[in-house]
Design a protein around this motif. Structure first.
Motif, PDB file in Angstrom:
ATOM      1  N   SER A 134       3.988 -33.338 -61.772  1.00 62.10           N
ATOM      2  CA  SER A 134       4.373 -33.367 -63.177  1.00 62.10           C
ATOM      3  C   SER A 134       4.247 -34.798 -63.678  1.00 62.10           C
ATOM      4  O   SER A 134       3.898 -35.702 -62.916  1.00 62.10           O
ATOM      5  CB  SER A 134       5.808 -32.863 -63.355  1.00 62.10           C
ATOM      6  N   ALA A 135       4.550 -35.000 -64.952  1.00 62.38           N
ATOM      7  CA  ALA A 135       4.484 -36.348 -65.509  1.00 62.38           C
ATOM      8  C   ALA A 135       5.459 -37.288 -64.800  1.00 62.38           C
ATOM      9  O   ALA A 135       5.186 -38.481 -64.655  1.00 62.38           O
ATOM     10  CB  ALA A 135       4.781 -36.298 -66.999  1.00 62.38           C
ATOM     11  N   ARG A 136       6.576 -36.760 -64.345  1.00 65.50           N
ATOM     12  CA  ARG A 136       7.577 -37.593 -63.661  1.00 65.50           C
ATOM     13  C   ARG A 136       7.152 -37.960 -62.241  1.00 65.50           C
ATOM     14  O   ARG A 136       7.579 -38.975 -61.701  1.00 65.50           O
ATOM     15  CB  ARG A 136       8.908 -36.864 -63.606  1.00 65.50           C
ATOM     16  N   THR A 137       6.314 -37.135 -61.623  1.00 62.99           N
ATOM     17  CA  THR A 137       5.938 -37.386 -60.229  1.00 62.99           C
ATOM     18  C   THR A 137       4.491 -37.822 -60.079  1.00 62.99           C
ATOM     19  O   THR A 137       4.004 -37.908 -58.957  1.00 62.99           O
ATOM     20  CB  THR A 137       6.168 -36.118 -59.378  1.00 62.99           C
ATOM     21  N   VAL A 138       3.811 -38.100 -61.193  1.00 64.61           N
ATOM     22  CA  VAL A 138       2.402 -38.474 -61.097  1.00 64.61           C
ATOM     23  C   VAL A 138       2.230 -39.765 -60.303  1.00 64.61           C
ATOM     24  O   VAL A 138       1.276 -39.903 -59.534  1.00 64.61           O
ATOM     25  CB  VAL A 138       1.752 -38.563 -62.503  1.00 64.61           C
ATOM     26  N   LEU A 139       3.146 -40.714 -60.450  1.00 60.18           N
ATOM     27  CA  LEU A 139       3.057 -41.951 -59.680  1.00 60.18           C
ATOM     28  C   LEU A 139       3.255 -41.679 -58.192  1.00 60.18           C
ATOM     29  O   LEU A 139       2.573 -42.270 -57.345  1.00 60.18           O
ATOM     30  CB  LEU A 139       4.079 -42.966 -60.186  1.00 60.18           C
TER      31      LEU A 139
ATOM     32  N   ILE B 155      -3.513 -43.088 -53.617  1.00 61.70           N
ATOM     33  CA  ILE B 155      -4.893 -43.271 -54.074  1.00 61.70           C
ATOM     34  C   ILE B 155      -5.035 -44.630 -54.748  1.00 61.70           C
ATOM     35  O   ILE B 155      -5.985 -45.375 -54.471  1.00 61.70           O
ATOM     36  CB  ILE B 155      -5.296 -42.128 -55.036  1.00 61.70           C
ATOM     37  N   LEU B 156      -4.072 -44.972 -55.620  1.00 59.11           N
ATOM     38  CA  LEU B 156      -4.130 -46.258 -56.314  1.00 59.11           C
ATOM     39  C   LEU B 156      -4.049 -47.430 -55.344  1.00 59.11           C
ATOM     40  O   LEU B 156      -4.785 -48.418 -55.480  1.00 59.11           O
ATOM     41  CB  LEU B 156      -3.004 -46.348 -57.346  1.00 59.11           C
TER      42      LEU B 156
END
Length: 153
Positions: free
Chosen positions: A100-105, A111-112
């Motif tokens: 979700s938007a909250r767990t995208v990080l 990967i980043l």
């Protein structure tokens, strides 16, 4: 001989995983019980934090197992039960967090970080290759250095 046999039997059964579900929690309907076990395996014990409530002996885990079974008996779907528990305890209660938007990080960080590391290595390697190489001294320069060193002695 008997002592060896007892030790062997104990060692054999020590490898069997411990199941924390108590007999008084088990539902009489095998289909509902299977659903409850599947849901319990997806929920984190808030006390142990690295075990599912299905595997934990903590009192809170027992309460959550009972809650899951009560919700199933009352007719809730699996998604409804998960949504209810998450609404009370937050996303942390899920052993596998949702995307979700909250767990995208959380999902994108590996990967980043890998891309940042590869980019850093490439930049470092490119800079290293573009550094000026050392040139040898000319014969005049070597002669000047020798004369300076001889003057110091």
């Amino acid at each position: 001989m008997i002592r060896s046999l007892v030790v062997a039997v104990l060692l054999l059964f020590s490898t069997v995983p411990a199941v924390a579900v108590l007999p008084d929690e088990i539902l009489s309907d095998p289909v509902l019980e299977e659903r409850a076990r599947n849901l319990s395996a997806q929920l984190r014990c808030m006390v142990c934090q690295n075990q599912s409530i299905d595997d934990s002996n903590a009192e809170l885990a027992r309460d959550l197992r009972v809650l899951v079974r009560e919700r199933l008996v009352s007719g809730d779907s699996d998604q409804d039960v998960i949504a209810y528990v998450v609404s009370r305890y937050g996303e942390f209660v899920l052993l596998k967090p949702r995307f979700s938007a909250r767990t995208v990080l959380l999902w994108g960080a590996p990967i980043l970080l890998t891309l940042a590391g590869v980019t850093s290595l490439l930049v470092f390697a490119r800079r290293r290759n573009t550094l000026p190489t050392q040139q040898k001294l000319s014969s005049d320069e070597e002669a000047k250095i020798r004369s300076l060193l001889e003057k110091q002695d």
